[in-house]
Design a protein around this motif. Structure first.
Motif, PDB file in Angstrom:
ATOM      1  N   UNK A  22      -7.646  10.639  -7.538  1.00  0.00           N
ATOM      2  CA  UNK A  22      -8.395  11.091  -6.368  1.00  0.00           C
ATOM      3  C   UNK A  22      -7.705  10.710  -5.080  1.00  0.00           C
ATOM      4  N   UNK A  23      -8.263  11.197  -3.975  1.00  0.00           N
ATOM      5  CA  UNK A  23      -7.692  10.910  -2.655  1.00  0.00           C
ATOM      6  C   UNK A  23      -8.544   9.896  -1.902  1.00  0.00           C
ATOM      7  N   UNK A  24      -9.413   9.153  -2.625  1.00  0.00           N
ATOM      8  CA  UNK A  24     -10.360   8.249  -1.974  1.00  0.00           C
ATOM      9  C   UNK A  24      -9.861   6.811  -1.915  1.00  0.00           C
ATOM     10  N   UNK A  25      -8.721   6.503  -2.562  1.00  0.00           N
ATOM     11  CA  UNK A  25      -8.257   5.113  -2.596  1.00  0.00           C
ATOM     12  C   UNK A  25      -8.053   4.555  -1.187  1.00  0.00           C
ATOM     13  N   UNK A  26      -7.349   5.304  -0.357  1.00  0.00           N
ATOM     14  CA  UNK A  26      -6.971   4.806   0.967  1.00  0.00           C
ATOM     15  C   UNK A  26      -8.168   4.433   1.819  1.00  0.00           C
ATOM     16  N   UNK A  27      -9.194   5.303   1.855  1.00  0.00           N
ATOM     17  CA  UNK A  27     -10.275   5.045   2.803  1.00  0.00           C
ATOM     18  C   UNK A  27     -11.431   4.264   2.197  1.00  0.00           C
ATOM     19  N   UNK A  28     -11.374   3.924   0.923  1.00  0.00           N
ATOM     20  CA  UNK A  28     -12.435   3.108   0.336  1.00  0.00           C
ATOM     21  C   UNK A  28     -11.966   1.704  -0.031  1.00  0.00           C
ATOM     22  N   UNK A  29     -10.654   1.457  -0.015  1.00  0.00           N
ATOM     23  CA  UNK A  29     -10.143   0.171  -0.497  1.00  0.00           C
ATOM     24  C   UNK A  29      -9.203  -0.430   0.551  1.00  0.00           C
ATOM     25  N   UNK A  30      -9.420  -1.711   0.849  1.00  0.00           N
ATOM     26  CA  UNK A  30      -8.526  -2.418   1.760  1.00  0.00           C
ATOM     27  C   UNK A  30      -8.259  -3.810   1.196  1.00  0.00           C
ATOM     28  N   UNK A  31      -7.293  -4.496   1.773  1.00  0.00           N
ATOM     29  CA  UNK A  31      -6.906  -5.835   1.327  1.00  0.00           C
ATOM     30  C   UNK A  31      -6.619  -6.660   2.575  1.00  0.00           C
ATOM     31  N   UNK A  32      -7.704  -7.047   3.310  1.00  0.00           N
ATOM     32  CA  UNK A  32      -7.526  -7.711   4.606  1.00  0.00           C
ATOM     33  C   UNK A  32      -7.025  -9.145   4.464  1.00  0.00           C
TER      34      UNK A  32
ATOM     35  N   UNK B 282     -16.295  12.274  -4.380  1.00  0.00           N
ATOM     36  CA  UNK B 282     -16.854  10.936  -4.144  1.00  0.00           C
ATOM     37  C   UNK B 282     -16.915  10.726  -2.627  1.00  0.00           C
ATOM     38  N   UNK B 283     -18.011  11.215  -2.000  1.00  0.00           N
ATOM     39  CA  UNK B 283     -18.123  11.197  -0.543  1.00  0.00           C
ATOM     40  C   UNK B 283     -19.404  10.495  -0.128  1.00  0.00           C
ATOM     41  N   UNK B 284     -19.498  10.191   1.187  1.00  0.00           N
ATOM     42  CA  UNK B 284     -20.599   9.428   1.745  1.00  0.00           C
ATOM     43  C   UNK B 284     -21.490  10.316   2.612  1.00  0.00           C
ATOM     44  N   UNK B 285     -22.571   9.718   3.147  1.00  0.00           N
ATOM     45  CA  UNK B 285     -23.504  10.472   3.990  1.00  0.00           C
ATOM     46  C   UNK B 285     -22.775  11.119   5.157  1.00  0.00           C
TER      47      UNK B 285
ATOM     48  N   UNK C 265       0.841  -1.200   0.000  1.00  0.00           N
ATOM     49  CA  UNK C 265       0.000   0.000   0.000  1.00  0.00           C
ATOM     50  C   UNK C 265       0.875   1.248   0.000  1.00  0.00           C
ATOM     51  N   UNK C 266       1.032   1.825  -1.163  1.00  0.00           N
ATOM     52  CA  UNK C 266       1.873   3.010  -1.315  1.00  0.00           C
ATOM     53  C   UNK C 266       1.097   4.103  -2.025  1.00  0.00           C
ATOM     54  N   UNK C 267       1.551   5.326  -1.881  1.00  0.00           N
ATOM     55  CA  UNK C 267       0.891   6.438  -2.558  1.00  0.00           C
ATOM     56  C   UNK C 267       1.006   6.276  -4.066  1.00  0.00           C
ATOM     57  N   UNK C 268      -0.056   6.621  -4.756  1.00  0.00           N
ATOM     58  CA  UNK C 268      -0.054   6.606  -6.208  1.00  0.00           C
ATOM     59  C   UNK C 268      -1.100   7.599  -6.685  1.00  0.00           C
ATOM     60  N   UNK C 269      -0.846   8.222  -7.813  1.00  0.00           N
ATOM     61  CA  UNK C 269      -1.768   9.230  -8.316  1.00  0.00           C
ATOM     62  C   UNK C 269      -2.986   8.610  -8.978  1.00  0.00           C
ATOM     63  N   UNK C 270      -2.810   7.428  -9.577  1.00  0.00           N
ATOM     64  CA  UNK C 270      -3.895   6.820 -10.335  1.00  0.00           C
ATOM     65  C   UNK C 270      -4.261   5.448  -9.780  1.00  0.00           C
ATOM     66  N   UNK C 271      -5.518   5.078  -9.994  1.00  0.00           N
ATOM     67  CA  UNK C 271      -6.098   3.877  -9.394  1.00  0.00           C
ATOM     68  C   UNK C 271      -5.335   2.611  -9.770  1.00  0.00           C
ATOM     69  N   UNK C 272      -5.046   2.420 -11.050  1.00  0.00           N
ATOM     70  CA  UNK C 272      -4.428   1.163 -11.473  1.00  0.00           C
ATOM     71  C   UNK C 272      -3.082   0.947 -10.794  1.00  0.00           C
ATOM     72  N   UNK C 273      -2.266   1.974 -10.757  1.00  0.00           N
ATOM     73  CA  UNK C 273      -0.967   1.855 -10.096  1.00  0.00           C
ATOM     74  C   UNK C 273      -1.140   1.534  -8.612  1.00  0.00           C
ATOM     75  N   UNK C 274      -2.086   2.221  -7.959  1.00  0.00           N
ATOM     76  CA  UNK C 274      -2.329   2.000  -6.536  1.00  0.00           C
ATOM     77  C   UNK C 274      -2.707   0.553  -6.264  1.00  0.00           C
ATOM     78  N   UNK C 275      -3.612   0.003  -7.064  1.00  0.00           N
ATOM     79  CA  UNK C 275      -4.090  -1.347  -6.829  1.00  0.00           C
ATOM     80  C   UNK C 275      -3.029  -2.395  -7.159  1.00  0.00           C
ATOM     81  N   UNK C 276      -2.331  -2.241  -8.274  1.00  0.00           N
ATOM     82  CA  UNK C 276      -1.305  -3.219  -8.626  1.00  0.00           C
ATOM     83  C   UNK C 276      -0.192  -3.255  -7.584  1.00  0.00           C
TER      84      UNK C 276
END
Length: 417
Positions: A164-174, A390-393, A124-135
């Motif tokens: 976006x800045x939403x990767x960290x708090x919307x995606x996990x890999x438990x 991209x935010x929640x209630x 889990x490292x910083x990345x500007x784009x989704x694909x890089x972040x997930x890979x």
């Protein structure tokens, strides 16, 4: 008394209207369609209801306690342990953990190769784009099987472009199966529409569409509406797309959604007993199916209330289908899965601005448009659509409290001057 006009009666507009009315403001809420926005329930002729996709209340009991406090003024909120599954092979007999867990690796014949990929992945490292972040986090194979196709279907764009800045708090890999919100969430006893209507019960509610602004220098004098009316006010709060009300040739693009609500009779449940909804990262036109057993209503045995979400853009083939098409598509899917189902009722809801597109060019366009709106000193904006986030209630409710704070602060400053 200070007049405030709020544009939009979704959770952003209603929660802000309630907070300001309690402070003694004279609040008018202007709504084009119906109270509730994306939280508005789907009502069936059979007497049951469901969300337009699952809207859950989850918040940190310490740092975000105001979210629970606000809703508890209007309803009882009950904690639930929500679980989801994903179906990368499109087979309801083959549920995988969601969030995607490391235990899912054993579902695949090439599990050893996947583990080797994970050893090489930086994590889990910083990345500007989704694909890089997930890979970086899950490696090439798991990314392809669980993330890339689903993400492309959901957003309608290449995941290489998603930022976006939403990767960290919307995606996990438990390590193993985990509750969807990693600690539970809440669901209200009462319908969201009724809750939001109660919030603005002491406000003036006007059903009309806002089309523009009447301004004088750096202040807004009134909003102009579709019916030709003008509504004057001291302060204004917008929760709608800013390109609708400012003078601009640009328009913002959103990912749209067609939501099928279905009351069915079936010989079996779609999901395991503890699972509330499922994701489908494959060829199906829908991304998610939700089973609303968690809604406080009693359905007969063998009957299920579902929503099926079809992401699209306004005007494309999925958006433009006849309403019967969506129910037929669901029944064909269930038949493929070996589930004998009967449609008892169905409703279709279309959400043209369901998700702001998290791509650089749209975010930059929003900043240009919003810059014109924020130049007016008596305008405040909040909510998913108005802030293009991209935010929640829980985030929106906190924005409502912050908006109240900012308005009160500015009025105190003006009084001191």
């Amino acid at each position: 008394m200070v007049d405030v006009t709020i544009i939009g009666a979704g959770v952003a507009g209603c929660s802000t209207g309630y907070l300001l009315e309690k402070e003694g403001f004279d609040v008018t809420v202007v709504e084009k369609d119906a109270v509730g926005g994306l939280l508005r329930e789907i009502e069936f002729e059979t007497g049951y209801h469901c969300d337009s996709a699952p809207h859950l209340l989850f918040f940190d009991d310490e740092e975000e306690a105001v979210v629970g406090e606000l809703f508890s003024e209007f309803t009882h909120i009950e904690p639930n342990d929500f679980y989801a599954a994903t179906y990368p092979r499109g087979d309801l007999d083959d549920p995988h953990h969601y969030p995607v867990s490391k235990q899912n690796i054993d579902k695949w014949d090439d599990a050893d190769r996947i583990r080797e990929e994970l050893k090489q992945a930086p994590g889990k490292t910083d990345a500007e784009f989704f694909e890089e972040y997930m890979k970086n986090q899950v490696g090439e194979t798991l990314y392809e099987r669980y993330n890339r196709t689903y993400t492309e279907k959901h957003w309608g764009i290449d995941p290489k472009r998603i930022t976006g800045d939403w990767f960290d708090f919307k995606i996990s890999f438990p390590e193993e199966e985990q509750e969807f919100f990693g600690g539970g969430a809440y669901y209200p006893d009462d319908k969201y529409t009724d809750i939001l209507r109660s919030m603005i019960a002491d406000c003036d509610l006007v059903f009309d569409g806002v089309t523009g602004l009447e301004t004088d220098g750096d202040r807004i004098i009134a909003v102009e509406t579709e019916t030709g009316d003008r509504i004057e006010s001291d302060l204004f709060v917008s929760t709608i797309d800013p390109s609708i009300i400012v003078d601009t040739d640009e328009s913002l693009e959103y990912r749209s959604m067609v939501i099928l609500g279905a009351h069915i009779g079936a010989d079996e449940s779609l999901f395991p007993d503890h699972v509330d909804w499922g994701y489908f990262p494959n060829h199906y036109h829908f991304t998610r199916i939700t089973d609303y057993e968690f809604v406080p209503q009693e359905t007969p045995a063998g009957e299920y209330i579902l929503t099926v979400e079809f992401p699209c853009f306004v005007g494309d083939d999925v958006w433009s289908n006849d309403e019967n098409w969506y129910a037929d598509y669901l029944l064909e899917f269930l038949d493929e899965q070996g589930i004998d189902a009967e449609l008892l009722d169905a409703k279709v809801r279309r959400a043209p601005r369901a998700y702001p597109l998290p791509v650089t060019e749209e975010i930059e366009k929003f900043e240009r448009i919003n810059g014109k709106l924020s130049a007016y000193e008596n305008m405040f904006n909040l909510g998913r659509v108005s802030t293009y986030e991209y935010i929640w209630i829980k985030d929106i409710v906190q924005q409502a409290y912050e908006t109240r704070k900012n308005i009160l602060g500015e009025l105190r400053t003006e009084a001191d001057d």
